[in-house]
Design an enzyme around this catalytic site. Structure first.
Site, PDB file in Angstrom:
ATOM      1  N   ARG A 436      90.917  26.871 -22.391  1.00  5.60           N
ATOM      2  CA  ARG A 436      92.013  26.055 -22.888  1.00  5.60           C
ATOM      3  C   ARG A 436      93.164  26.993 -23.243  1.00  5.60           C
ATOM      4  NH1 ARG A 436      91.727  24.986 -28.444  1.00  5.60           N
ATOM      5  NH2 ARG A 436      90.754  26.860 -29.219  1.00  5.60           N
ATOM      6  N   ARG A 440     101.406  24.045 -28.854  1.00  8.98           N
ATOM      7  CA  ARG A 440     101.740  23.426 -30.143  1.00  8.98           C
ATOM      8  C   ARG A 440     103.136  22.850 -30.072  1.00  8.98           C
ATOM      9  NH1 ARG A 440     100.437  28.105 -34.131  1.00  8.98           N
ATOM     10  NH2 ARG A 440      98.196  28.112 -33.853  1.00  8.98           N
ATOM     11  N   ARG A 513      84.652  44.433 -20.100  1.00 11.14           N
ATOM     12  CA  ARG A 513      86.020  44.929 -19.957  1.00 11.14           C
ATOM     13  C   ARG A 513      86.177  46.052 -20.967  1.00 11.14           C
ATOM     14  NH1 ARG A 513      90.523  42.422 -21.198  1.00 11.14           N
ATOM     15  NH2 ARG A 513      89.640  40.604 -22.239  1.00 11.14           N
ATOM     16  N   ARG A 544      99.600  45.538 -24.603  1.00 11.64           N
ATOM     17  CA  ARG A 544     100.281  45.250 -25.868  1.00 11.64           C
ATOM     18  C   ARG A 544     100.532  46.535 -26.651  1.00 11.64           C
ATOM     19  NH1 ARG A 544      95.614  41.738 -29.148  1.00 11.64           N
ATOM     20  NH2 ARG A 544      93.906  43.203 -28.854  1.00 11.64           N
ATOM     21  N   GLU A 564      97.687  49.606 -25.713  1.00 11.12           N
ATOM     22  CA  GLU A 564      96.347  49.195 -25.261  1.00 11.12           C
ATOM     23  C   GLU A 564      96.371  49.074 -23.739  1.00 11.12           C
ATOM     24  OE1 GLU A 564      94.757  46.338 -28.163  1.00 11.12           O
ATOM     25  OE2 GLU A 564      94.025  45.288 -26.405  1.00 11.12           O
ATOM     26  N   TYR A 612      81.216  37.314 -26.642  1.00 12.37           N
ATOM     27  CA  TYR A 612      82.369  37.677 -27.439  1.00 12.37           C
ATOM     28  C   TYR A 612      82.272  36.970 -28.787  1.00 12.37           C
ATOM     29  CZ  TYR A 612      86.718  38.713 -29.467  1.00 12.37           C
ATOM     30  OH  TYR A 612      87.645  39.178 -30.360  1.00 12.37           O
ATOM     31  N   ASP A 614      84.154  36.866 -32.661  1.00  9.43           N
ATOM     32  CA  ASP A 614      85.124  37.349 -33.633  1.00  9.43           C
ATOM     33  C   ASP A 614      84.338  37.862 -34.841  1.00  9.43           C
ATOM     34  OD1 ASP A 614      87.682  37.257 -32.589  1.00  9.43           O
ATOM     35  OD2 ASP A 614      87.900  35.110 -32.974  1.00  9.43           O
TER      36      ASP A 614
HETATM   37  C1  LIG Z   1      90.362  45.020 -28.939  1.00 11.86           C
HETATM   38  C2  LIG Z   1      89.603  44.099 -29.844  1.00 11.86           C
HETATM   39  C3  LIG Z   1      90.310  43.341 -30.761  1.00 11.86           C
HETATM   40  C4  LIG Z   1      89.624  42.457 -31.611  1.00 11.86           C
HETATM   41  N1  LIG Z   1      90.325  41.720 -32.511  1.00 11.86           N
HETATM   42  C5  LIG Z   1      89.688  40.883 -33.340  1.00 11.86           C
HETATM   43  C6  LIG Z   1      90.394  40.114 -34.298  1.00 11.86           C
HETATM   44  O1  LIG Z   1      91.624  40.174 -34.399  1.00 11.86           O
HETATM   45  N2  LIG Z   1      89.689  39.293 -35.119  1.00 11.86           N
HETATM   46  C7  LIG Z   1      88.333  39.176 -35.040  1.00 11.86           C
HETATM   47  O2  LIG Z   1      87.741  38.426 -35.823  1.00 11.86           O
HETATM   48  N3  LIG Z   1      87.630  39.918 -34.157  1.00 11.86           N
HETATM   49  C8  LIG Z   1      88.256  40.766 -33.299  1.00 11.86           C
HETATM   50  N4  LIG Z   1      87.546  41.516 -32.400  1.00 11.86           N
HETATM   51  C9  LIG Z   1      86.082  41.373 -32.347  1.00 11.86           C
HETATM   52  C10 LIG Z   1      85.366  42.320 -33.320  1.00 11.86           C
HETATM   53  O3  LIG Z   1      85.653  43.639 -32.985  1.00 11.86           O
HETATM   54  C11 LIG Z   1      83.866  42.058 -33.229  1.00 11.86           C
HETATM   55  O4  LIG Z   1      83.597  40.749 -33.596  1.00 11.86           O
HETATM   56  C12 LIG Z   1      83.017  42.954 -34.140  1.00 11.86           C
HETATM   57  O5  LIG Z   1      83.447  44.267 -34.145  1.00 11.86           O
HETATM   58  C13 LIG Z   1      81.597  42.910 -33.640  1.00 11.86           C
HETATM   59  O6  LIG Z   1      80.734  43.561 -34.534  1.00 11.86           O
HETATM   60  P1  LIG Z   1      79.305  44.091 -34.029  1.00 11.86           P
HETATM   61  O7  LIG Z   1      78.611  44.608 -35.229  1.00 11.86           O
HETATM   62  O8  LIG Z   1      78.643  43.045 -33.235  1.00 11.86           O
HETATM   63  O9  LIG Z   1      79.646  45.230 -32.978  1.00 11.86           O
HETATM   64  P2  LIG Z   1      80.406  46.601 -33.095  1.00 11.86           P
HETATM   65  O10 LIG Z   1      81.564  46.507 -34.021  1.00 11.86           O
HETATM   66  O11 LIG Z   1      80.695  47.037 -31.709  1.00 11.86           O
HETATM   67  O12 LIG Z   1      79.332  47.566 -33.743  1.00 11.86           O
HETATM   68  C14 LIG Z   1      78.225  48.050 -33.006  1.00 11.86           C
HETATM   69  C15 LIG Z   1      77.971  49.470 -33.458  1.00 11.86           C
HETATM   70  O13 LIG Z   1      76.730  49.909 -32.880  1.00 11.86           O
HETATM   71  C16 LIG Z   1      76.863  51.252 -32.521  1.00 11.86           C
HETATM   72  N5  LIG Z   1      75.874  51.547 -31.471  1.00 11.86           N
HETATM   73  C17 LIG Z   1      75.775  50.967 -30.261  1.00 11.86           C
HETATM   74  N6  LIG Z   1      74.763  51.501 -29.572  1.00 11.86           N
HETATM   75  C18 LIG Z   1      74.204  52.441 -30.370  1.00 11.86           C
HETATM   76  C19 LIG Z   1      73.118  53.358 -30.220  1.00 11.86           C
HETATM   77  N7  LIG Z   1      72.421  53.406 -29.087  1.00 11.86           N
HETATM   78  N8  LIG Z   1      72.812  54.193 -31.228  1.00 11.86           N
HETATM   79  C20 LIG Z   1      73.528  54.156 -32.380  1.00 11.86           C
HETATM   80  N9  LIG Z   1      74.572  53.317 -32.574  1.00 11.86           N
HETATM   81  C21 LIG Z   1      74.907  52.476 -31.583  1.00 11.86           C
HETATM   82  C22 LIG Z   1      78.291  51.371 -32.020  1.00 11.86           C
HETATM   83  O14 LIG Z   1      78.743  52.708 -32.087  1.00 11.86           O
HETATM   84  C23 LIG Z   1      79.027  50.453 -32.978  1.00 11.86           C
HETATM   85  O15 LIG Z   1      79.544  51.171 -34.076  1.00 11.86           O
HETATM   86  C24 LIG Z   1      88.219  42.367 -31.516  1.00 11.86           C
HETATM   87  C25 LIG Z   1      87.528  43.126 -30.580  1.00 11.86           C
HETATM   88  C26 LIG Z   1      88.218  43.979 -29.755  1.00 11.86           C
HETATM   89  C27 LIG Z   1      87.449  44.790 -28.748  1.00 11.86           C
END
Ligand SMILES: Cc1cc2nc3c(=O)[nH]c(=O)nc-3n(C[C@H](O)[C@H](O)[C@H](O)COP(=O)(O)OP(=O)(O)OC[C@H]3O[C@@H](n4cnc5c(N)ncnc54)[C@H](O)[C@@H]3O)c2cc1C
Length: 631
Positions: A436, A440, A513, A544, A564, A612, A614
């Site tokens: 979608r 607005r 990606r 951006r 980026e 994905y 947030d």
């Molecule tokens: C460019 C970008 C912009 C974003 N903007 C927003 C936003 O504006 N608002 C929002 O709500 N969300 C946003 N997000 C999403 C947000 O980043 C994620 O929701 C969140 O970080 C996910 O948390 P996680 O714990 O699942 O993963 P991650 O934050 O990726 O944490 C996983 C961790 O595990 C570690 N790891 C992985 N494999 C291993 C291993 N084998 N051994 C040891 N450590 C390991 C990694 O190093 C990492 O630190 C964005 C994401 C991106 C990529």
């Protein structure tokens, strides 16, 4: 406060045994240093030994001294490093496969108190002299071929592999209390030094030097104590287990004994949490608050996963892309607010096309900027008149976007941006990517609609530090480099890394990606007047530019921007966005089925669940996992 230091030493060789010994030692309390003598040149073992020092700051790797080549001959040379005053040394063979809880502190205390003895050993299961005493005390109630003699090279106690096998099983089937015996003073005689303790001061008297050409065991247990007229002592109050002498090894290596010892390693942690992002950190906090002992590891050199921020010129830099917290869920909002205050930042990005700026998300401001219209109905009419009519469902992303927003918005803002982001012509991209495109018809440029929005006032890293307060964290550790050792430290694993990597890519690689972030410090106060401007035009490589100071209205005479840039995905790159097409979803399904069969591993977060999320969604998923598993 104890008057002495406790240093554990291990002549280290074989990874397959150390993977059991190290967690046993790490679960012991009270010791100050662990010195691992690098006593091997086998690449796989050397690599493993080197990887250990990161697991605990008390671990030191001692490189081989003087004699070449390495190997058993050099063990004697390491005692030279064990002569510190006010220090108790405890040496374990590298194939000690079980250490009774509390043994290290207890042995050190007795060792310190009984200075009249040269060496003190606990009861060692599968040590010939200890077996003799166990037999003497009628503790070995199973059948074996003949009596064990008081000789460290006894034909049963030292040489007989089936005896060792039965002894291990007998130990594993019985309580440790069945093996207690009173102290035994040893006359001058050789005994196997699978686990011994000595005073640094005592060894300092001869500089810890074992004469070249003399067997170090013979010298330490027999020759030296006789020379100084001291006795050795075996204490039967606590025990450890020694897997095998070389005489028994071939046989025992082909049995299930080692696997059985793996199962009884005293676990230091309830949870090993792989990844310190929002999933791992939320789970760690809740588990710790529920009285569980957690270890969090991360392969990066910082906590916080992709939400990590770093201060540059007092500005919080979102190192992996801009992170705006937004949620409608009060429980999640209250949870994050325990660890940081949030400002009232509202994202209102702009898009820059042909040097003109337009508002995002698409709203009356955008329509005014595009067509000069101020009437919502007029804007609706323009958009509707530009939507093509297809006689089929949209076949690709271009058709999908055109049918949602019409040609002007698509051509000006979406087409080139999407092509750049995906590095693919939108005609070649599947329609599902854009489900979608909200339009607005009000003058409202707030990107997110959610009730609660903002940015942590001291940056995300501070929020994570507070969230992980009181939780053990080790950085720069890749789970897969130390998987066996780390698993042996814990009862359960929370895994937030890539699910395909966990299963060694058995069903193929999942695609993501990925992006490059270029951070630039500029000697100006204000670069673009807003936090985010998108760049769809194809001649510009970035999608951006983020100007971080606007997130927190930070005062600084400099500014920091981040460009980026989408780049081609490969396994060694940082995975940012899962690509949930049919092919990847099919592969993921197979991994998920395998994951569901592992009751002791919790797979959570955007990489382990391959979707994905947030930030608020990840926290929500972690809260749910905690409710299930910590109940
Ligand atoms: C460019 C970008 C912009 C974003 N903007 C927003 C936003 O504006 N608002 C929002 O709500 N969300 C946003 N997000 C999403 C947000 O980043 C994620 O929701 C969140 O970080 C996910 O948390 P996680 O714990 O699942 O993963 P991650 O934050 O990726 O944490 C996983 C961790 O595990 C570690 N790891 C992985 N494999 C291993 C291993 N084998 N051994 C040891 N450590 C390991 C990694 O190093 C990492 O630190 C964005 C994401 C991106 C990529």
């Amino acid at each position: 406060m104890k008057e002495y230091k406790i240093i554990i030493v291990i002549p280290a060789g074989r990874k397959r045994y150390l993977e059991i010994l190290i967690p046993n030692i790490l679960s012991q309390d009270g010791w100050d240093e662990l010195h691992i003598w690098k006593n091997t040149s086998e690449p796989i073992d050397v690599q493993y030994i080197d990887s250990l020092k990161i697991l605990d700051s008390r671990i030191l790797i001692i490189e081989p001294p003087r004699l070449e080549p390495y190997g058993a001959r050099t063990i004697g040379q390491f005692f030279h490093y064990c002569t510190d005053k006010n220090t108790v040394y405890i040496r374990f063979d590298d194939d000690i496969c079980y250490i009774e809880p509390g043994l290290v502190e207890w042995l050190a205390a007795v060792r310190w108190a009984k200075k009249e003895y040269f060496l003190i050993s606990p009861c060692v299961i599968n040590n010939s002299v200890a077996s003799f005493f166990l037999q003497e005390e009628n503790k070995l109630k199973f059948n074996y071929e003949s009596k064990i003699s008081f000789n460290c090279l006894d034909s049963i106690g030292w040489r007989d592999s089936t005896f060792a096998y039965d002894l291990h099983n007998y130990f594993l089937d019985n309580s440790v209390n069945e093996f207690r015996f009173p102290p035994k003073e040893l006359p001058s005689m050789r005994f196997s030094i699978n686990c011994i303790s000595w005073l640094g001061e005592e060894f300092n008297k001869f500089n810890g030097i074992v004469p070249d050409g003399v067997d170090e065991e013979e010298w330490l247990t027999n020759i030296k104590p006789a020379e100084i007229n001291k006795k050795n002592l075996i204490l039967g109050d606590k025990l450890c287990c020694h897997f095998s002498f070389y005489t028994q090894r071939k046989y025992l290596d082909n049995t299930e004994i080692l696997e059985k010892y793996k199962k009884i390693i005293p676990k230091k942690y309830d949870y090993l949490i792989v990844g310190s992002g929002f999933f791992g950190s939320t789970f760690a906090r809740l588990a710790t608050d529920a009285g569980k002992k957690c270890l969090v590891i991360d392969s990066r050199n910082h906590i916080g996963g992709n939400a990590y921020t770093e201060k540059i010129n007092n500005i919080d830099i979102h190192m992996y892309g801009p992170h705006i917290f937004h949620t409608n869920n009060k429980e999640i909002w209250d949870f994050v607010n325990k660890f940081s205050s949030f400002n009232n930042f509202i994202l209102s990005p702009k898009v820059r096309h042909n040097d003109k700026l337009y508002s995002l998300p698409f709203n009356m401001n955008t329509f005014y900027e595009l067509w000069g219209c101020t009437d919502p109905q007029e804007a609706k009419n323009i958009i509707n008149s530009q939507k093509p009519i297809f006689d089929h469902l949209p076949k690709n992303l271009e058709e999908q976007a055109l049918s949602l927003v019409g040609k002007d918005i698509y051509n000006l803002i979406i087409k080139d941006y999407t092509a750049k982001q995906w590095m693919t012509d939108p005609k070649e991209l599947p329609a599902f990517i854009i489900k979608r495109l909200p339009l607005r018809f009000t003058f409202n440029s707030n990107y997110f609609d959610d009730r609660y929005q903002g940015i942590p006032v001291d940056g995300y890293t501070k929020l994570f530090e507070n969230m992980l307060d009181g939780v053990e964290v080790i950085l720069n550790v890749n789970y897969f480099n130390n998987k066996e050792t780390l698993n042996n430290l814990t009862n359960k694993v929370v895994f937030t890394g890539k699910i395909d990597e966990y299963f060694d890519y058995e069903f193929g690689e999942l695609e993501y990606r990925t992006l490059d972030f270029i951070h630039e410090v500029l000697d100006i106060e204000n670069y673009q007047g807003t936090a985010q401007i998108n760049y769809p035009d194809p001649e510009i490589p970035w999608t951006r530019i983020i100007e971080h100071k606007h997130f927190n209205k930070t005062n600084s005479d400099k500014t920091v921007i981040t460009k980026e840039i989408p780049t081609i995905w490969s396994k060694d790159k940082v995975p940012y966005y899962p690509i949930n097409n049919d092919k990847n979803n099919e592969i993921y399904k197979k991994y998920r089925e395998k994951a569901d069969l592992l009751p002791d591993v919790i797979f959570g977060g955007r990489l382990a669940e391959y979707q994905y999320y947030d930030m608020h969604q990840v926290i929500g998923a972690a809260l749910k996992a905690a409710r299930i598993h910590l109940a």
